[in-house]
Structure formats: structure tokens, C-alpha cells
Design an enzyme around this catalytic site. Sequence first.
Site, PDB file in Angstrom:
ATOM      1  N   GLU A  17       0.633  -1.183   0.026  1.00 10.71           N
ATOM      2  CA  GLU A  17      -0.304  -0.364   0.564  1.00 10.71           C
ATOM      3  C   GLU A  17       1.055   1.366  -0.204  1.00 10.71           C
ATOM      4  O   GLU A  17       1.778   0.821   0.363  1.00 10.71           O
ATOM      5  CB  GLU A  17      -0.955  -0.053   1.295  1.00 10.71           C
ATOM      6  CG  GLU A  17      -2.249  -1.401   1.052  1.00 10.71           C
ATOM      7  CD  GLU A  17      -3.406  -0.267   0.133  1.00 10.71           C
ATOM      8  OE1 GLU A  17      -2.951   1.018  -0.215  1.00 10.71           O
ATOM      9  OE2 GLU A  17      -4.757  -0.833   0.725  1.00 10.71           O
ATOM     10  N   ARG A 100      -7.763   0.620  12.880  1.00  7.71           N
ATOM     11  CA  ARG A 100      -6.344   0.697  13.019  1.00  7.71           C
ATOM     12  C   ARG A 100      -6.191   1.695  11.953  1.00  7.71           C
ATOM     13  O   ARG A 100      -7.385   1.932  11.230  1.00  7.71           O
ATOM     14  CB  ARG A 100      -5.186  -0.390  11.962  1.00  7.71           C
ATOM     15  CG  ARG A 100      -5.887  -0.792  10.767  1.00  7.71           C
ATOM     16  CD  ARG A 100      -4.719  -1.600  10.612  1.00  7.71           C
ATOM     17  NE  ARG A 100      -5.258  -2.539   8.330  1.00  7.71           N
ATOM     18  CZ  ARG A 100      -4.761  -1.972   7.706  1.00  7.71           C
ATOM     19  NH1 ARG A 100      -5.133  -0.715   7.982  1.00  7.71           N
ATOM     20  NH2 ARG A 100      -5.509  -3.072   6.907  1.00  7.71           N
ATOM     21  N   ASN A 102      -5.473   3.715   8.514  1.00  8.18           N
ATOM     22  CA  ASN A 102      -5.238   3.009   6.782  1.00  8.18           C
ATOM     23  C   ASN A 102      -4.348   4.728   6.172  1.00  8.18           C
ATOM     24  O   ASN A 102      -4.073   4.506   6.815  1.00  8.18           O
ATOM     25  CB  ASN A 102      -6.672   2.672   6.826  1.00  8.18           C
ATOM     26  CG  ASN A 102      -6.248   1.890   5.317  1.00  8.18           C
ATOM     27  OD1 ASN A 102      -5.839   0.493   5.187  1.00  8.18           O
ATOM     28  ND2 ASN A 102      -7.303   1.797   4.284  1.00  8.18           N
ATOM     29  N   GLU A 120     -11.403  -6.147  11.677  1.00  6.13           N
ATOM     30  CA  GLU A 120     -12.877  -7.330  11.504  1.00  6.13           C
ATOM     31  C   GLU A 120     -13.669  -6.521  10.767  1.00  6.13           C
ATOM     32  O   GLU A 120     -13.989  -5.456  11.413  1.00  6.13           O
ATOM     33  CB  GLU A 120     -12.793  -8.046  12.731  1.00  6.13           C
ATOM     34  CG  GLU A 120     -12.050  -8.835  13.271  1.00  6.13           C
ATOM     35  CD  GLU A 120     -11.260  -9.979  12.855  1.00  6.13           C
ATOM     36  OE1 GLU A 120     -11.975 -10.523  11.295  1.00  6.13           O
ATOM     37  OE2 GLU A 120     -10.075 -10.272  12.452  1.00  6.13           O
ATOM     38  N   ASN A 148      -9.355   5.749   2.907  1.00  4.20           N
ATOM     39  CA  ASN A 148      -8.722   5.020   1.457  1.00  4.20           C
ATOM     40  C   ASN A 148      -8.260   6.404   0.905  1.00  4.20           C
ATOM     41  O   ASN A 148      -7.643   7.043   1.575  1.00  4.20           O
ATOM     42  CB  ASN A 148      -9.115   3.587   0.109  1.00  4.20           C
ATOM     43  CG  ASN A 148      -8.529   2.732   1.232  1.00  4.20           C
ATOM     44  OD1 ASN A 148      -7.080   2.699   1.542  1.00  4.20           O
ATOM     45  ND2 ASN A 148      -9.296   1.621   1.033  1.00  4.20           N
ATOM     46  N   ASP A 198      -9.972   2.215  -3.628  1.00  4.88           N
ATOM     47  CA  ASP A 198      -8.698   1.719  -2.997  1.00  4.88           C
ATOM     48  C   ASP A 198      -7.994   2.662  -2.552  1.00  4.88           C
ATOM     49  O   ASP A 198      -7.919   4.113  -2.698  1.00  4.88           O
ATOM     50  CB  ASP A 198      -8.149   0.672  -3.442  1.00  4.88           C
ATOM     51  CG  ASP A 198      -7.244   0.081  -1.913  1.00  4.88           C
ATOM     52  OD1 ASP A 198      -7.429   0.909  -1.141  1.00  4.88           O
ATOM     53  OD2 ASP A 198      -7.420  -1.283  -1.584  1.00  4.88           O
TER      54      ASP A 198
HETATM   55 CA    CA Z   1      -5.843   1.241   1.060  1.00  5.97          CA
END
Ligand code: CA
Length: 292
Positions: A17, A100, A102, A120, A148, A198
Site C-alpha cells: 500500500e 487501525r 489505513n 474485522e 482510503n 482503494d
Molecule cells: Ca488502501
Amino acid sequence: MANAVELLVDAHALVGEGPLWDEREQVLYWVDILNSKVYVYDPATGENRGLDVGQHVGTVVLREAGGLMLAVQQGFASFDPESQDLSLIANPEAHVTGNRFNDGKCDPGGRFWAGTMAYEDPKDSGGLYRLDTDLSVHTIFDGVGISNGIVWSLDHTTMYYIDTLRQNVRAYDYDNDTGDIANERVAVAVPDDAGMPDGMAIDADGMLWVAHYGGSRVCRWNPHSGALMEKIDLPVTQVTACAFGGANLDTLYITSAAQQLDAADLARQPLAGGLFAIQMPYQGVPSFRFGG
Ligand code: CA
């Protein structure tokens, strides 16, 4: 596209990423989130140096004063790539368990934006946050599924943002003096059969390049009309993010993931988790650095 996608590093990243070109050092930074790594790829030598962060790392940005800034599991942090020392700065989700950090990037004013997601079954427990140059941290909004891609228009008046679970790219009016955003609207609606939006980059024409997770592609979208303009096919399904780099900012670097694939999937796509590149007939723009 006339040019071919090339494999640069057969990295087998679990979640590759966050590619980011450093035009001063002429290297590419990227991360493997769940392997807690920052990588430094040098296209001049082909070396891909791994740095240990010590916790999951969602994204990496450059710091104007030198060194790196990260969004890690526990919030915003600075990171010294030489000593590999991590210094936590602010955790706007200190009260939250199961999330978390990102993806994230810096805005034209040098502020560091990053958002969160649940480990999750992500639905809406995430948020988008902004670390200002005075190291104060601000909640922009909550209710985020998977935070994202984020970029700013060339005239610094619009912010584009992807919450993957919305299946779109949203636009906001952006005030570069204050970092405030307003007037949310959908800029690009991504079809369900194209994979999930994304990571994202912007080119010198103001068009958006979006990695389509589960869609084996990177697409160029016009954020003004919502129209699809170009499509690059990848030999892997989990395409995660892209960034322009190289001496002329005309190489598109593309990261990928090997997660959420079974043995049969991995047999069909042995390059999953690799770092790829393609020479482009388009140029990107330099990334912004954290000003604090
Ligand atoms: Ca991503």
C-alpha cells in the site's frame, strides 16, 4: 494503454500500500501494512530496503524537516528511517478498540490526513482525521467503513476522498488556509463489477487514478464528469494503490496485496503482493510533505 505493466519487486506483500514518490531522493516509499514494514525502493539500483515499524503501518508521508511521518495502528507518528525509531504523536482513536489506521496523505498546506478501519468486518466504525502542522489532531468525520485514497485538486480548492465501502469517490470544497472541507458530493460512482475503489493518485491534468481492489485494474476517472477514461489491467486482483514517480513523474507505481486469496487464487496469481510499474503518457504531480 500501449505500454506493459512490469513487475519491479516480487515482494509477496500481505497488504502492499501507500506508494509515495520522493522527488528529492528519487526513491519510492511504500508499506506492507500487516507486516509492519516501510519499504524504500530505489529504481536506479532495484534495491527494495525494508524498515521495521514495530506495528501495523497504514501509510507513509515525507516530512519537510526530514524523516518520515506514518499513520500506524496507534495513530499519527514520526519515524526516523535511519534509526527506525517510531515516536507516537497523537491517537484520535485511543478510546477505540479493533481499528487501525489505513491510507492517508498530506494536503497542499502540509497537514497530514489519514483515516481508520476495523480489522474485522468493517462497516462504519472508522473515521477521517487531520494532523495539523502544530501537531494538533482533528476529527473530520466518523462513520467511515474503510478509509482510503485522498488527493487534492491542482488548484487546491477540492479534496477527493475514498471510503471504499461507499463504492465511490467523493469530492469536497477544500479551504487550503484552514484545512476545512464542505459540500460533500459524489464525483465518481464505481460500478460494482469493477472492484472496490482503494488508493488514489491525481495527474497533471487533474484526472484521478484509482486502484480497484478485487478488480485487477487501475482506472483513470474524470472527477468532473464521473467518466471512465483509461483502464490498466494487472496480473493480480488485489490492486491497492498507485503513485506517479520517476525523474519525469511519468512512471505509475502500483502496489498489490496477497490477502483474502485462497490457495487456488494464489496459484492463479503468483505475483500477488508485488510492486509493479508502467510507463505512462501522463505525468503526475509532486506529493505534499508534512509541514510540522
Ligand atoms: Ca488502501
